[in-house]
Design a protein around this motif. Structure first.
Motif, PDB file in Angstrom:
ATOM      1  N   ILE A  11       0.881  -1.102   0.129  1.00 38.56           N
ATOM      2  CA  ILE A  11      -0.133  -0.174   0.069  1.00 38.56           C
ATOM      3  C   ILE A  11       0.966   1.276   0.157  1.00 38.56           C
ATOM      4  CG2 ILE A  11      -1.597   1.313   1.239  1.00 38.56           C
ATOM      5  CD1 ILE A  11      -2.509  -1.435   2.357  1.00 38.56           C
ATOM      6  N   VAL A  12       0.515   2.056  -1.023  1.00 44.12           N
ATOM      7  CA  VAL A  12       1.432   3.274  -1.007  1.00 44.12           C
ATOM      8  C   VAL A  12       0.800   4.546  -0.748  1.00 44.12           C
ATOM      9  CG1 VAL A  12       2.981   2.377  -2.804  1.00 44.12           C
ATOM     10  CG2 VAL A  12       1.030   3.526  -3.563  1.00 44.12           C
ATOM     11  N   TYR A  13      -0.647   4.690  -0.832  1.00 45.15           N
ATOM     12  CA  TYR A  13      -1.029   5.631  -0.335  1.00 45.15           C
ATOM     13  C   TYR A  13      -2.636   5.477   0.264  1.00 45.15           C
ATOM     14  CZ  TYR A  13       1.534   9.113  -3.052  1.00 45.15           C
ATOM     15  OH  TYR A  13       2.760   9.803  -3.582  1.00 45.15           O
ATOM     16  N   LEU A  14      -3.024   6.273   1.150  1.00 54.24           N
ATOM     17  CA  LEU A  14      -4.420   6.172   1.617  1.00 54.24           C
ATOM     18  C   LEU A  14      -5.234   7.123   1.321  1.00 54.24           C
ATOM     19  CD1 LEU A  14      -3.854   5.156   5.502  1.00 54.24           C
ATOM     20  CD2 LEU A  14      -3.779   3.557   3.450  1.00 54.24           C
ATOM     21  N   HIS A  15      -6.431   6.901   0.635  1.00 53.98           N
ATOM     22  CA  HIS A  15      -7.430   7.984   0.557  1.00 53.98           C
ATOM     23  C   HIS A  15      -8.327   8.046   1.934  1.00 53.98           C
ATOM     24  CE1 HIS A  15      -8.319   8.882  -4.029  1.00 53.98           C
ATOM     25  NE2 HIS A  15      -7.163   9.288  -3.459  1.00 53.98           N
ATOM     26  N   ILE A  16      -8.327   9.256   2.529  1.00 60.70           N
ATOM     27  CA  ILE A  16      -9.037   9.560   3.696  1.00 60.70           C
ATOM     28  C   ILE A  16     -10.333  10.043   3.276  1.00 60.70           C
ATOM     29  CG2 ILE A  16      -7.908  11.603   4.292  1.00 60.70           C
ATOM     30  CD1 ILE A  16      -8.434  10.622   7.371  1.00 60.70           C
ATOM     31  N   LYS A  17     -11.490   9.694   3.588  1.00 60.88           N
ATOM     32  CA  LYS A  17     -12.653   9.951   3.040  1.00 60.88           C
ATOM     33  C   LYS A  17     -13.874   9.558   4.012  1.00 60.88           C
ATOM     34  CE  LYS A  17     -13.672   8.973  -1.354  1.00 60.88           C
ATOM     35  NZ  LYS A  17     -13.926   8.152  -2.491  1.00 60.88           N
ATOM     36  N   ASP A  18     -14.834  10.483   4.317  1.00 53.61           N
ATOM     37  CA  ASP A  18     -15.773   9.928   5.042  1.00 53.61           C
ATOM     38  C   ASP A  18     -17.206  10.109   4.423  1.00 53.61           C
ATOM     39  OD1 ASP A  18     -16.967   9.510   7.662  1.00 53.61           O
ATOM     40  OD2 ASP A  18     -16.532  11.611   8.543  1.00 53.61           O
ATOM     41  N   GLY A  19     -18.085   9.441   4.964  1.00 53.18           N
ATOM     42  CA  GLY A  19     -19.678   9.313   4.533  1.00 53.18           C
ATOM     43  C   GLY A  19     -20.586   8.874   5.252  1.00 53.18           C
ATOM     44  N   ILE A  20     -21.844   8.702   4.766  1.00 51.19           N
ATOM     45  CA  ILE A  20     -22.959   8.237   5.441  1.00 51.19           C
ATOM     46  C   ILE A  20     -23.681   7.226   4.648  1.00 51.19           C
ATOM     47  CG2 ILE A  20     -25.381   8.567   6.385  1.00 51.19           C
ATOM     48  CD1 ILE A  20     -24.208  11.266   7.140  1.00 51.19           C
ATOM     49  N   GLY A  21     -23.878   5.973   4.917  1.00 50.53           N
ATOM     50  CA  GLY A  21     -24.264   4.844   4.073  1.00 50.53           C
ATOM     51  C   GLY A  21     -23.305   4.896   2.776  1.00 50.53           C
ATOM     52  N   HIS A  22     -23.810   5.052   1.583  1.00 53.44           N
ATOM     53  CA  HIS A  22     -22.874   4.901   0.549  1.00 53.44           C
ATOM     54  C   HIS A  22     -22.630   6.287  -0.190  1.00 53.44           C
ATOM     55  CE1 HIS A  22     -24.083   0.626   0.640  1.00 53.44           C
ATOM     56  NE2 HIS A  22     -23.225   0.418  -0.466  1.00 53.44           N
ATOM     57  N   SER A  23     -22.820   7.478   0.557  1.00 55.05           N
ATOM     58  CA  SER A  23     -22.792   8.756   0.013  1.00 55.05           C
ATOM     59  C   SER A  23     -21.564   9.462   0.857  1.00 55.05           C
ATOM     60  CB  SER A  23     -24.214   9.545   0.416  1.00 55.05           C
ATOM     61  OG  SER A  23     -25.088   8.886  -0.272  1.00 55.05           O
ATOM     62  N   PRO A  24     -20.581   9.960   0.143  1.00 54.90           N
ATOM     63  CA  PRO A  24     -19.197  10.400   0.633  1.00 54.90           C
ATOM     64  C   PRO A  24     -19.744  11.857   1.115  1.00 54.90           C
ATOM     65  CG  PRO A  24     -18.917   9.660  -1.480  1.00 54.90           C
ATOM     66  CD  PRO A  24     -20.311   9.690  -1.389  1.00 54.90           C
ATOM     67  N   CYS A  25     -19.036  12.283   2.161  1.00 53.62           N
ATOM     68  CA  CYS A  25     -19.057  13.719   2.782  1.00 53.62           C
ATOM     69  C   CYS A  25     -17.831  14.240   3.223  1.00 53.62           C
ATOM     70  CB  CYS A  25     -20.169  13.620   3.764  1.00 53.62           C
ATOM     71  SG  CYS A  25     -19.789  12.613   5.312  1.00 53.62           S
ATOM     72  N   ALA A  26     -17.790  15.289   3.857  1.00 50.22           N
ATOM     73  CA  ALA A  26     -16.536  15.810   4.406  1.00 50.22           C
ATOM     74  C   ALA A  26     -16.032  15.362   5.790  1.00 50.22           C
ATOM     75  CB  ALA A  26     -16.749  17.448   4.623  1.00 50.22           C
ATOM     76  N   LEU A  27     -14.922  15.160   5.783  1.00 48.81           N
ATOM     77  CA  LEU A  27     -14.339  14.410   6.919  1.00 48.81           C
ATOM     78  C   LEU A  27     -14.862  15.044   8.424  1.00 48.81           C
ATOM     79  CD1 LEU A  27     -10.570  14.511   6.249  1.00 48.81           C
ATOM     80  CD2 LEU A  27     -12.379  12.720   5.488  1.00 48.81           C
ATOM     81  N   GLY A  28     -15.317  14.123   9.027  1.00 47.27           N
ATOM     82  CA  GLY A  28     -15.733  14.256  10.657  1.00 47.27           C
ATOM     83  C   GLY A  28     -17.529  14.524  10.279  1.00 47.27           C
ATOM     84  N   GLU A  29     -18.064  14.380   9.336  1.00 50.42           N
ATOM     85  CA  GLU A  29     -19.374  14.515   9.008  1.00 50.42           C
ATOM     86  C   GLU A  29     -20.276  13.139   8.746  1.00 50.42           C
ATOM     87  OE1 GLU A  29     -19.651  17.718   6.114  1.00 50.42           O
ATOM     88  OE2 GLU A  29     -18.662  19.131   7.158  1.00 50.42           O
ATOM     89  N   GLY A  30     -19.564  12.271   8.783  1.00 49.13           N
ATOM     90  CA  GLY A  30     -19.986  10.712   8.557  1.00 49.13           C
ATOM     91  C   GLY A  30     -19.754   9.987   9.401  1.00 49.13           C
ATOM     92  N   GLU A  31     -19.687   8.536   8.924  1.00 56.33           N
ATOM     93  CA  GLU A  31     -19.858   7.562   9.816  1.00 56.33           C
ATOM     94  C   GLU A  31     -18.344   6.870   9.881  1.00 56.33           C
ATOM     95  OE1 GLU A  31     -24.628   6.443   9.209  1.00 56.33           O
ATOM     96  OE2 GLU A  31     -22.853   5.391   7.950  1.00 56.33           O
ATOM     97  N   ASN A  32     -17.575   7.065   9.014  1.00 55.56           N
ATOM     98  CA  ASN A  32     -16.112   6.397   9.237  1.00 55.56           C
ATOM     99  C   ASN A  32     -15.457   6.407  10.303  1.00 55.56           C
ATOM    100  OD1 ASN A  32     -14.229   4.596   8.051  1.00 55.56           O
ATOM    101  ND2 ASN A  32     -13.536   5.928   6.349  1.00 55.56           N
ATOM    102  N   ASP A  33     -14.665   5.469  10.433  1.00 54.07           N
ATOM    103  CA  ASP A  33     -13.701   5.579  11.648  1.00 54.07           C
ATOM    104  C   ASP A  33     -12.365   6.232  11.299  1.00 54.07           C
ATOM    105  OD1 ASP A  33     -12.210   5.427  14.215  1.00 54.07           O
ATOM    106  OD2 ASP A  33     -12.348   3.169  14.203  1.00 54.07           O
ATOM    107  N   LEU A  34     -12.627   7.349  10.935  1.00 55.46           N
ATOM    108  CA  LEU A  34     -11.193   8.138  10.612  1.00 55.46           C
ATOM    109  C   LEU A  34     -10.064   8.240  11.535  1.00 55.46           C
ATOM    110  CD1 LEU A  34     -13.218  11.298   9.073  1.00 55.46           C
ATOM    111  CD2 LEU A  34     -12.480   9.192   8.100  1.00 55.46           C
ATOM    112  N   ILE A  35     -10.236   8.204  12.805  1.00 54.46           N
ATOM    113  CA  ILE A  35      -9.110   8.220  13.725  1.00 54.46           C
ATOM    114  C   ILE A  35      -8.377   6.840  13.536  1.00 54.46           C
ATOM    115  CG2 ILE A  35      -8.487   8.106  16.114  1.00 54.46           C
ATOM    116  CD1 ILE A  35      -9.589  10.857  14.915  1.00 54.46           C
TER     117      ILE A  35
END
Length: 241
Positions: free
Chosen positions: A176-200
């Motif tokens: 793995i050379v890169y990570l895309h950090i991305k957030d979202g709700i359900g199947h819909s992406p959103c800005a970081l910290g505004e969704g359900e993904n465990d970004l930490i």
């Protein structure tokens, strides 16, 4: 840690060559150190490199197509991207829905990475959720693809796929050379910290893997790309520095 942004997130702000050139200093002002390209709008590498230098940005990578990695095209692909200063050259996805498709895509990358090894470049594949599907053979598509391709894991789509993203990242860190950090709700992406993904946990994994960069992406920015990535940058500065 440094932050790059996939310019697909800003496609509605860019629209043409002049828009691409104009947005680079704006991204630096927001706090980004690099960009991952998603098309060049007809601009040549020399012009783009000067614009990056003038803005104080680096090109961390790109999304092109697998056809750019074939014997008839790979030399031009390498020359263009090395002039931009890239070590990693990527695609936004490739055929992988069947065993035959996944094997073919893996072979393209396997050959390209062998060819590029003494030229200072590596070729990577950006994932969505379907790469974690099981093929008819019982293998998982991403396991086949990783035989030839380095990976850029989109950590929102891996979340959607229902896998333990941090565990997967650490277990496969050598590919793995890169990570895309991305957030979202359900199947819909959103800005970081505004969704359900465990970004930490994504940030923790990136640090444990020794990654220098996190690459931000949002497939569906609101209300504009610039406003959306600025909100995400606030999250990154608070949690990833």
């Amino acid at each position: 840690m440094k932050f790059s942004v996939q310019l697909y997130s800003l496609r509605d702000d860019i629209k043409d060559a002049n828009g691409l050139l104009a947005i680079l200093p704006k991204l630096k002002e927001i706090g980004f150190d690099g960009v991952e390209f998603a098309g060049y709008y007809g601009l040549d590498a020399k012009t783009l490199k000067k614009a990056l230098d003038d803005a104080g940005l680096v090109a961390t990578g790109t999304h092109t197509g697998c056809s750019a990695f074939l014997p008839s095209t790979i030399d031009d692909t390498i020359a263009f991207h090395k002039e931009l200063g890239m070590e990693y050259i990527g695609v936004g996805g490739g055929a992988h829905g069947t065993d035959a498709d996944a094997e073919k895509t893996a072979l393209i990358f396997e050959w390209a990475n062998k060819y590029g090894a003494d030229k200072g470049v590596k070729f990577y594949y950006h994932t969505h959720s379907s790469e974690f599907n099981t093929l008819e053979s019982g293998r998982v598509a991403i396991d086949v693809l990783m035989k030839g391709a380095y990976m850029e894991i989109d950590t929102f789509w891996s979340f959607v796929a229902g896998i333990d993203t941090k565990k997967f990242l650490l277990e496969n860190k050598d590919r793995i050379v890169y990570l895309h950090i991305k957030d979202g709700i359900g199947h819909s992406p959103c800005a970081l910290g505004e969704g359900e993904n465990d970004l930490i946990s994504v940030i923790e994994a990136a640090k444990e893997m020794g990654h220098e960069w996190l690459v931000l992406e949002n497939d569906d920015p609101k209300p504009t790309g610039l406003e959306d990535v600025a909100r995400s940058m606030k999250f990154l500065k608070e949690h990833a520095l």
